[in-house]
Design a protein around this motif. Structure first.
Motif, PDB file in Angstrom:
ATOM      1  N   ARG A   1       0.836  -1.205   0.000  1.00 42.07           N
ATOM      2  CA  ARG A   1       0.000   0.000   0.000  1.00 42.07           C
ATOM      3  C   ARG A   1       0.867   1.249   0.000  1.00 42.07           C
ATOM      4  N   VAL A   2       1.905   1.275   0.840  1.00 37.65           N
ATOM      5  CA  VAL A   2       2.804   2.433   0.891  1.00 37.65           C
ATOM      6  C   VAL A   2       3.478   2.635  -0.471  1.00 37.65           C
ATOM      7  N   LEU A   3       3.952   1.549  -1.072  1.00 39.12           N
ATOM      8  CA  LEU A   3       4.553   1.630  -2.406  1.00 39.12           C
ATOM      9  C   LEU A   3       3.566   2.242  -3.395  1.00 39.12           C
ATOM     10  N   THR A   4       2.343   1.767  -3.371  1.00 37.38           N
ATOM     11  CA  THR A   4       1.318   2.236  -4.291  1.00 37.38           C
ATOM     12  C   THR A   4       0.975   3.702  -4.037  1.00 37.38           C
ATOM     13  N   GLU A   5       0.980   4.115  -2.787  1.00 37.36           N
ATOM     14  CA  GLU A   5       0.683   5.514  -2.472  1.00 37.36           C
ATOM     15  C   GLU A   5       1.809   6.450  -2.900  1.00 37.36           C
ATOM     16  N   ARG A   6       3.036   5.944  -2.996  1.00 42.71           N
ATOM     17  CA  ARG A   6       4.169   6.773  -3.412  1.00 42.71           C
ATOM     18  C   ARG A   6       4.306   6.863  -4.927  1.00 42.71           C
ATOM     19  N   LEU A   7       3.855   5.871  -5.645  1.00 41.38           N
ATOM     20  CA  LEU A   7       4.031   5.814  -7.087  1.00 41.38           C
ATOM     21  C   LEU A   7       3.349   6.957  -7.842  1.00 41.38           C
ATOM     22  N   PRO A   8       2.138   7.381  -7.486  1.00 43.19           N
ATOM     23  CA  PRO A   8       1.516   8.479  -8.238  1.00 43.19           C
ATOM     24  C   PRO A   8       2.361   9.759  -8.265  1.00 43.19           C
ATOM     25  N   HIS A   9       3.059  10.034  -7.206  1.00 46.61           N
ATOM     26  CA  HIS A   9       3.916  11.223  -7.156  1.00 46.61           C
ATOM     27  C   HIS A   9       4.986  11.144  -8.245  1.00 46.61           C
ATOM     28  N   ALA A  10       5.635   9.995  -8.360  1.00 50.75           N
ATOM     29  CA  ALA A  10       6.672   9.808  -9.385  1.00 50.75           C
ATOM     30  C   ALA A  10       6.068   9.911 -10.786  1.00 50.75           C
ATOM     31  N   LEU A  11       4.892   9.320 -10.992  1.00 49.75           N
ATOM     32  CA  LEU A  11       4.251   9.383 -12.307  1.00 49.75           C
ATOM     33  C   LEU A  11       3.918  10.821 -12.689  1.00 49.75           C
ATOM     34  N   GLY A  12       3.444  11.580 -11.722  1.00 50.67           N
ATOM     35  CA  GLY A  12       3.145  12.990 -11.971  1.00 50.67           C
ATOM     36  C   GLY A  12       4.393  13.783 -12.316  1.00 50.67           C
ATOM     37  N   GLN A  13       5.473  13.492 -11.634  1.00 48.44           N
ATOM     38  CA  GLN A  13       6.734  14.181 -11.923  1.00 48.44           C
ATOM     39  C   GLN A  13       7.232  13.845 -13.321  1.00 48.44           C
ATOM     40  N   LEU A  14       7.115  12.583 -13.723  1.00 50.41           N
ATOM     41  CA  LEU A  14       7.527  12.193 -15.072  1.00 50.41           C
ATOM     42  C   LEU A  14       6.698  12.936 -16.122  1.00 50.41           C
ATOM     43  N   ALA A  15       5.392  13.013 -15.899  1.00 53.17           N
ATOM     44  CA  ALA A  15       4.534  13.754 -16.831  1.00 53.17           C
ATOM     45  C   ALA A  15       4.941  15.223 -16.896  1.00 53.17           C
ATOM     46  N   GLN A  16       5.209  15.797 -15.749  1.00 54.77           N
ATOM     47  CA  GLN A  16       5.607  17.208 -15.690  1.00 54.77           C
ATOM     48  C   GLN A  16       6.913  17.443 -16.446  1.00 54.77           C
ATOM     49  N   HIS A  17       7.865  16.534 -16.314  1.00 51.12           N
ATOM     50  CA  HIS A  17       9.142  16.690 -17.012  1.00 51.12           C
ATOM     51  C   HIS A  17       8.966  16.613 -18.528  1.00 51.12           C
ATOM     52  N   LEU A  18       8.038  15.779 -18.979  1.00 48.33           N
ATOM     53  CA  LEU A  18       7.751  15.724 -20.415  1.00 48.33           C
ATOM     54  C   LEU A  18       7.095  17.021 -20.887  1.00 48.33           C
ATOM     55  N   GLU A  19       6.168  17.516 -20.082  1.00 44.73           N
ATOM     56  CA  GLU A  19       5.415  18.709 -20.466  1.00 44.73           C
ATOM     57  C   GLU A  19       6.257  19.978 -20.428  1.00 44.73           C
ATOM     58  N   HIS A  20       7.270  20.007 -19.594  1.00 42.49           N
ATOM     59  CA  HIS A  20       8.100  21.201 -19.418  1.00 42.49           C
ATOM     60  C   HIS A  20       9.579  20.832 -19.501  1.00 42.49           C
ATOM     61  N   PRO A  21      10.038  20.448 -20.698  1.00 37.56           N
ATOM     62  CA  PRO A  21      11.440  20.038 -20.826  1.00 37.56           C
ATOM     63  C   PRO A  21      12.379  21.230 -20.707  1.00 37.56           C
ATOM     64  N   GLY A  22      13.589  20.958 -20.290  1.00 34.43           N
ATOM     65  CA  GLY A  22      14.604  22.002 -20.266  1.00 34.43           C
ATOM     66  C   GLY A  22      15.243  22.139 -21.636  1.00 34.43           C
ATOM     67  N   GLY A  23      16.018  23.182 -21.814  1.00 40.68           N
ATOM     68  CA  GLY A  23      16.760  23.362 -23.067  1.00 40.68           C
ATOM     69  C   GLY A  23      15.849  23.608 -24.249  1.00 40.68           C
ATOM     70  N   ASP A  24      16.154  22.947 -25.344  1.00 42.99           N
ATOM     71  CA  ASP A  24      15.416  23.154 -26.597  1.00 42.99           C
ATOM     72  C   ASP A  24      14.217  22.229 -26.744  1.00 42.99           C
ATOM     73  N   GLY A  25      13.872  21.487 -25.749  1.00 47.52           N
ATOM     74  CA  GLY A  25      12.729  20.594 -25.843  1.00 47.52           C
ATOM     75  C   GLY A  25      13.075  19.284 -26.513  1.00 47.52           C
TER      76      GLY A  25
END
Length: 132
Positions: free
Chosen positions: A54-78
């Motif tokens: 359960r703890v693992l599952t509760e932590r995973l959404p945070h990482a998934l959201g961060q991955l999505a955010q990094h795709l949506e807002h890339p650094g440099g030239d995209g």
């Protein structure tokens, strides 16, 4: 805690270790808990494993959201696309980030279900000799 030290600074390696650990968990829980199996003797051990899953599952959404955010807002030239697709970078980003957000929501719901299972399992205890 030691796994975090061995993967410091490498998210890919951390994800690989997490996947390997879940695979090990799958193998260790193939058989039901049984007396004499350290760490897997009865419903209390099952409850302990359920808690950590359960703890693992509760932590995973945070990482998934961060991955999505990094795709949506890339650094440099995209981003640019390789020759294997006719899609634009924006189309692929929208697809990948949208899928990650959907996965995030799905895993959050899984966490809710695991919390319910944990609550139910918390009321169970092994039968003692003489119990009916």
């Amino acid at each position: 805690m030691t796994a975090a030290l061995s993967v410091e600074g490498d998210p890919g390696l951390a994800a690989e270790h997490a996947a390997d650990t879940v695979r090990t968990l799958n193998h260790l829980t193939l058989s039901r808990p049984s007396t004499g199996t350290p760490g897997w003797e009865d419903v209390a051990d099952l409850y302990r494993v359920l808690t950590e899953v359960r703890v693992l599952t509760e932590r995973l959404p945070h990482a998934l959201g961060q991955l999505a955010q990094h795709l949506e807002h890339p650094g440099g030239d995209g981003y640019r696309c390789d020759a294997a697709t006719e899609s634009t970078p924006d189309e692929l980003i929208a697809l990948a980030a949208g899928s990650l957000r959907e996965a995030q929501t799905t895993v959050e719901r899984a966490g809710d279900h695991l919390a319910c299972a944990q609550g139910a399992a918390s009321h169970l205890a092994p039968r003692c000799p003489g119990d009916r």
